[in-house]
Design a protein around this motif. Structure first.
Motif: not given
Length: 349
Positions: A131-132, A226-232, A285-287
């Motif tokens: 999704r991301v 946690t899945p959303r943070v890792i994916a981003s 930076k992006s991470g």
């Protein structure tokens, strides 16, 4: 009560011309009675007389006093004295922005602990990564291309007049790698996915779906956040790298077609100006920006109150706070990464 029932006072009704039916018990509030009572009985009936609560009993014609159930319950309740001292923090509650900011820090710590312990829901992580990443690629590339062309229009003409045609590619490459690509990509992702994260989790919070997960034995932090943070954090560096490539390519095409600067000159200048640390710093930076977007949006979502209106307010506030956090983090990381830099353009002169 028995003493009051045995007294036969003289009742004077003040409502003239009205008929009184004594077939049933009737309440009167405007009357006066005359009697000669002993002092002990007068003390018993005086509180009842003050409240003017008497009922004419049609069976024996006596005047009886009535006490309501509320008074009986109130008389049976014990009187409790509160000796707790009132301090200046007794009625104080923290502002909403304060405990929401603290929730961001707490949530970030919980996510880090889950990642270290390996408590990751991989199926949800792959879904959020799709999704991301791929679903956000088109809008990010389109935005980066037009930002690159607009940035090219602003300064290529000035460089051409100064005779610095060979420095155009280096300036473009440094601007895109160090600032434009990470920030623009993060802004697009914050507007597209940050609002979606906050709206989804906010809706689940107000509809008590997160409580249902806890009842079923699933931790919402493991399953949702946690899945959303890792994916981003994984997807944004790769999106930034692609946006950098597309932005530089669109700038080179515009410079060649409009200002007459060859694409080979621009690409050679960019190659001389860039080094590996510029690309690595852009991805770092992006991470960091991805972590800020996901954690803030999820924290605002799980602290939503007030139904549908609260969901809308949380969504808007999450995007605004994420953008402010991106700009602050960009300044801090730029100071750390490029404090002593300044010799990059010498190689492309």
């Amino acid at each position: 009560m028995l003493a009051a029932a045995q007294i036969r006072p003289v009742i004077h009704i003040y409502h003239r011309g009205s008929s009184t039916n004594f077939n049933s018990a009737a309440k009167f509030t405007n009357f006066r009675f005359k009697h000669h009572l002993p002092k002990k009985i007068d003390k018993l009936i005086s509180p009842i007389r003050e409240n003017n609560r008497f009922i004419v009993n049609t069976y024996d014609g006596h005047l009886s006093a009535s006490v309501s159930e509320e008074e009986e319950e109130a008389s049976e309740k014990p009187y409790v004295v509160n000796y707790e001292p009132n301090t200046f923090l007794t009625n104080w509650s923290p502002p909403r922005y304060l405990w929401r900011g603290l929730s961001v820090l707490i949530l970030a710590g919980q996510v880090i602990i889950r990642i270290i312990k390996g408590k990751i829901h991989w199926k949800n992580t792959l879904q959020q990564l799709k999704r991301v990443g791929p679903k956000s690629l088109g809008v990010c590339l389109l935005t980066s291309a037009f930002v690159g062309m607009a940035f090219t229009i602003q300064f290529v003409r000035e460089f051409t007049r100064l005779g610095l045609n060979r420095s155009v590619g280096g300036v473009l490459a440094l601007a895109f790698a160090r600032e434009l690509s990470p920030v623009v990509t993060s802004i697009v992702v914050a507007g597209r996915l940050g609002s979606a994260f906050a709206a989804e989790l906010g809706t689940m919070q107000v509809s008590e779906q997160t409580d249902t997960l806890r009842v079923l034995g699933t931790d919402p932090v493991d399953y949702l956040i946690t899945p959303r943070v890792i994916a981003s954090c994984i997807a944004l560096p790769f999106l930034t790298l692609m946006c950098f490539t597309v932005g530089l390519a669109s700038s080179a095409l515009l410079s060649d077609s409009v200002y007459g600067i060859s694409i080979n000159i621009i690409l050679d200048s960019a190659r001389r100006a860039l080094n590996s640390w510029d690309i690595i710093s852009a991805m770092i930076k992006s991470g960091v920006f991805g972590a800020i977007i996901s954690v803030v949006s999820c924290a605002w979502g799980v602290t939503t109150l007030g139904g549908a209106k609260g969901v809308g307010e949380s969504t808007t506030s999450a995007v605004v706070v994420s953008l402010v956090g991106i700009f602050i983090a960009d300044f801090a990381l730029s100071c750390c990464f490029f404090q002593g830099a300044g010799d990059s353009l010498k190689n492309c002169m």
